[in-house]
Write a protein that holds these residues in place. Structure first.
Motif, PDB file in Angstrom:
ATOM      1  N   VAL A  88      35.786  55.038  23.385  1.00 20.19           N
ATOM      2  CA  VAL A  88      36.091  54.220  24.589  1.00 20.19           C
ATOM      3  C   VAL A  88      37.360  53.136  24.364  1.00 20.19           C
ATOM      4  O   VAL A  88      37.352  52.852  23.083  1.00 20.19           O
ATOM      5  N   ASP A  89      38.040  53.351  25.304  1.00 16.81           N
ATOM      6  CA  ASP A  89      39.483  52.830  25.233  1.00 16.81           C
ATOM      7  C   ASP A  89      40.272  53.496  24.174  1.00 16.81           C
ATOM      8  O   ASP A  89      41.271  52.749  23.429  1.00 16.81           O
ATOM      9  N   ARG A  90      40.165  54.689  24.148  1.00 17.45           N
ATOM     10  CA  ARG A  90      40.798  55.500  22.908  1.00 17.45           C
ATOM     11  C   ARG A  90      40.761  57.127  23.340  1.00 17.45           C
ATOM     12  O   ARG A  90      39.736  57.533  23.547  1.00 17.45           O
ATOM     13  N   GLU A  91      42.020  57.765  23.656  1.00 14.63           N
ATOM     14  CA  GLU A  91      42.215  58.815  23.845  1.00 14.63           C
ATOM     15  C   GLU A  91      41.986  59.763  22.699  1.00 14.63           C
ATOM     16  O   GLU A  91      42.462  59.349  21.716  1.00 14.63           O
ATOM     17  N   ALA A  92      41.532  60.924  22.788  1.00 16.76           N
ATOM     18  CA  ALA A  92      41.357  61.803  21.704  1.00 16.76           C
ATOM     19  C   ALA A  92      41.578  63.384  22.167  1.00 16.76           C
ATOM     20  O   ALA A  92      40.429  64.179  22.045  1.00 16.76           O
ATOM     21  N   PRO A  93      42.521  63.690  22.689  1.00 17.53           N
ATOM     22  CA  PRO A  93      42.651  64.968  23.372  1.00 17.53           C
ATOM     23  C   PRO A  93      42.565  66.030  22.299  1.00 17.53           C
ATOM     24  O   PRO A  93      42.327  67.272  22.577  1.00 17.53           O
ATOM     25  N   ASP A  94      42.983  65.648  20.987  1.00 15.13           N
ATOM     26  CA  ASP A  94      43.066  66.956  19.877  1.00 15.13           C
ATOM     27  C   ASP A  94      41.492  66.794  19.213  1.00 15.13           C
ATOM     28  O   ASP A  94      41.458  67.733  18.231  1.00 15.13           O
ATOM     29  N   ALA A  95      40.680  65.899  19.492  1.00 14.45           N
ATOM     30  CA  ALA A  95      39.433  65.885  18.846  1.00 14.45           C
ATOM     31  C   ALA A  95      38.178  66.534  19.764  1.00 14.45           C
ATOM     32  O   ALA A  95      38.550  66.445  20.828  1.00 14.45           O
ATOM     33  N   GLU A  96      37.152  66.658  19.214  1.00 18.81           N
ATOM     34  CA  GLU A  96      36.112  67.409  19.867  1.00 18.81           C
ATOM     35  C   GLU A  96      35.086  66.077  20.134  1.00 18.81           C
ATOM     36  O   GLU A  96      33.811  66.210  19.996  1.00 18.81           O
ATOM     37  N   PHE A  97      35.516  65.150  21.085  1.00 18.33           N
ATOM     38  CA  PHE A  97      34.953  64.134  21.561  1.00 18.33           C
ATOM     39  C   PHE A  97      35.253  63.946  22.893  1.00 18.33           C
ATOM     40  O   PHE A  97      36.376  64.133  23.390  1.00 18.33           O
ATOM     41  N   SER A  98      34.315  63.403  23.607  1.00 18.80           N
ATOM     42  CA  SER A  98      34.743  62.963  25.079  1.00 18.80           C
ATOM     43  C   SER A  98      35.346  61.569  24.925  1.00 18.80           C
ATOM     44  O   SER A  98      34.945  60.893  23.933  1.00 18.80           O
ATOM     45  N   TRP A  99      36.018  61.117  25.788  1.00 13.12           N
ATOM     46  CA  TRP A  99      36.770  59.897  25.771  1.00 13.12           C
ATOM     47  C   TRP A  99      36.873  59.275  26.992  1.00 13.12           C
ATOM     48  O   TRP A  99      37.172  60.244  27.950  1.00 13.12           O
ATOM     49  N   VAL A 100      36.961  57.883  27.253  1.00 16.06           N
ATOM     50  CA  VAL A 100      37.370  57.254  28.490  1.00 16.06           C
ATOM     51  C   VAL A 100      38.373  56.219  28.136  1.00 16.06           C
ATOM     52  O   VAL A 100      38.128  55.345  27.226  1.00 16.06           O
ATOM     53  N   ALA A 101      39.620  56.107  28.606  1.00 13.30           N
ATOM     54  CA  ALA A 101      40.488  55.285  28.353  1.00 13.30           C
ATOM     55  C   ALA A 101      41.372  55.081  29.347  1.00 13.30           C
ATOM     56  O   ALA A 101      41.323  55.479  30.346  1.00 13.30           O
ATOM     57  N   VAL A 102      42.317  53.976  29.054  1.00 10.84           N
ATOM     58  CA  VAL A 102      43.657  53.659  30.177  1.00 10.84           C
ATOM     59  C   VAL A 102      44.768  54.294  29.424  1.00 10.84           C
ATOM     60  O   VAL A 102      45.119  54.286  28.052  1.00 10.84           O
ATOM     61  N   ASP A 103      45.889  54.530  30.206  1.00 12.48           N
ATOM     62  CA  ASP A 103      47.016  55.141  29.756  1.00 12.48           C
ATOM     63  C   ASP A 103      47.754  53.995  29.095  1.00 12.48           C
ATOM     64  O   ASP A 103      48.382  53.346  30.016  1.00 12.48           O
ATOM     65  N   ASP A 104      47.619  53.530  27.841  1.00 16.40           N
ATOM     66  CA  ASP A 104      48.477  52.627  27.248  1.00 16.40           C
ATOM     67  C   ASP A 104      49.984  52.828  27.095  1.00 16.40           C
ATOM     68  O   ASP A 104      50.455  51.644  27.249  1.00 16.40           O
TER      69      ASP A 104
END
Length: 348
Positions: free
Chosen positions: A143-159
């Motif tokens: 949450v509030d953290r991108e992780a495009p290279d990790a095997e996790f789903s994520w929800v964030a804002v483009d900081d």
């Protein structure tokens, strides 16, 4: 009191009481009413721990935030709680207090409690504790953290975009000596916002950006940073300040107003990040970069529920919201450069 006591009082079987508690739609309304009356009369409370052992999971979702004292994370928690309640689930909240050790302790506790899934806003770059949860079969959404290279789903804002918006706004107001009040660089969001600000400043001839790094993202640290700037000679101060979050900005504003004779925005334009309620209510209403906190929380639960229902399905790996510039009195004064003039000056 046990389920058997309830069954005797209601003149039904133990299985019927279990169905009333877990699948009331399978029981006749009159029988449901009789069982519920017996539950009320006896003061029965179900043993949820035993139910968890049978089902292998609880009805709970874990949520670990960086700092529950930050209204931004409180709003995320409210959004998550409201969405989880729609599916009959509860949210267990853990406050990492910007400490990786506390974060790990909560994640381990949630694993022991057999929660259905976990939402977490990581305090640093080490995702190993989340990987252990995932490997144990517990879905994790960042949450509030991108992780495009990790095997996790994520929800964030483009900081990065948010930092760019903030710095560009200050530059458009005619400011050229910018300062960024930062929290710990180990927090990804701080680094991303700084990167966006640097991109905007690099594109403007004659503009500079200094970094004032503080120990925490708090009002007290913002006040300390503001005091450091006030202590300088007027010509050595920045003419604009971008704070990594609104708490830092509120603290800096307090220092400007109470410690020195710095006027906001005449002497120093000031902008924060998150657009918490305090921003609009400050003695000089703060400009800020708005994040949809409640939507982030509810969307994270949506993603988590999909992963719980279908662990091996093809779900959206990430949801990225766009930040929004909110202009208030803290940047509204001073010389204003029109967007066209700013673009022309930047191009030259």
């Amino acid at each position: 009191m046990s389920v058997r006591d309830v069954a005797i009082a209601a003149s039904v079987s133990v299985g019927t009481v279990s169905n009333v508690l877990n699948r009331p739609d399978k029981v006749a309304p009159a029988t449901v009413a009789r069982v519920l009356a017996a539950i009320d009369e006896l003061g029965f409370v179900r043993n949820d721990a035993a139910r968890q052992l049978r089902a292998g999971r609880s009805r709970s979702i874990g949520l670990v935030v960086q700092d529950v004292g930050n209204p931004f994370f409180a709003e995320i928690a409210r959004g998550a709680e409201d969405r989880a309640a729609e599916d009959g689930m509860a949210v267990l909240l853990g406050n990492a207090d910007q400490q990786s050790r506390r974060e790990t302790s909560y994640l381990d506790l949630f694993r022991e409690q057999r929660v259905n899934g976990v939402l977490v806003s990581p305090t640093g770059e080490d995702l190993a504790p989340m990987e252990r949860l995932r490997d144990a079969g517990i879905p994790v959404v960042l949450v509030d953290r991108e992780a495009p290279d990790a095997e996790f789903s994520w929800v964030a804002v483009d900081d990065v975009e948010g930092g760019h918006l903030a710095a560009t706004h200050l530059l458009e107001r005619g400011r050229r000596r910018l300062a960024f009040i930062a929290g710990p660089r180990s927090i990804r969001q701080v680094g991303d916002r700084l990167e966006g600000a640097r991109r905007a400043v690099a594109a403007q001839a004659g503009a500079t950006l200094e970094v004032v790094e503080m120990a925490a993202l708090s009002v007290l640290e913002g006040r300390r940073a503001g005091a450091q700037l006030v202590a300088r000679a007027p010509r050595e101060r920045p003419d604009a300040v971008f704070a990594a979050n609104d708490l830092l900005a509120v603290g800096a504003l307090q220092a400007f107003a109470l410690i020195g004779d710095v006027r906001v925005p005449e002497d120093v334009a000031l902008i924060g990040y998150d657009d918490i309620d305090f921003a609009a209510a400050a003695v000089v209403p703060l400009s800020s970069i708005r994040q949809p906190a409640r939507l982030i929380g509810s969307s994270a639960v949506d993603v988590l529920l999909k992963n719980i229902a279908d662990p091996h399905g093809s779900h959206d790996r990430g949801i990225r919201f766009q930040p929004e510039l909110v202009v208030r009195a803290s940047t509204a004064g001073g010389d204003t450069i029109t967007p066209a003039a700013f673009a022309a000056e930047t191009a030259s």
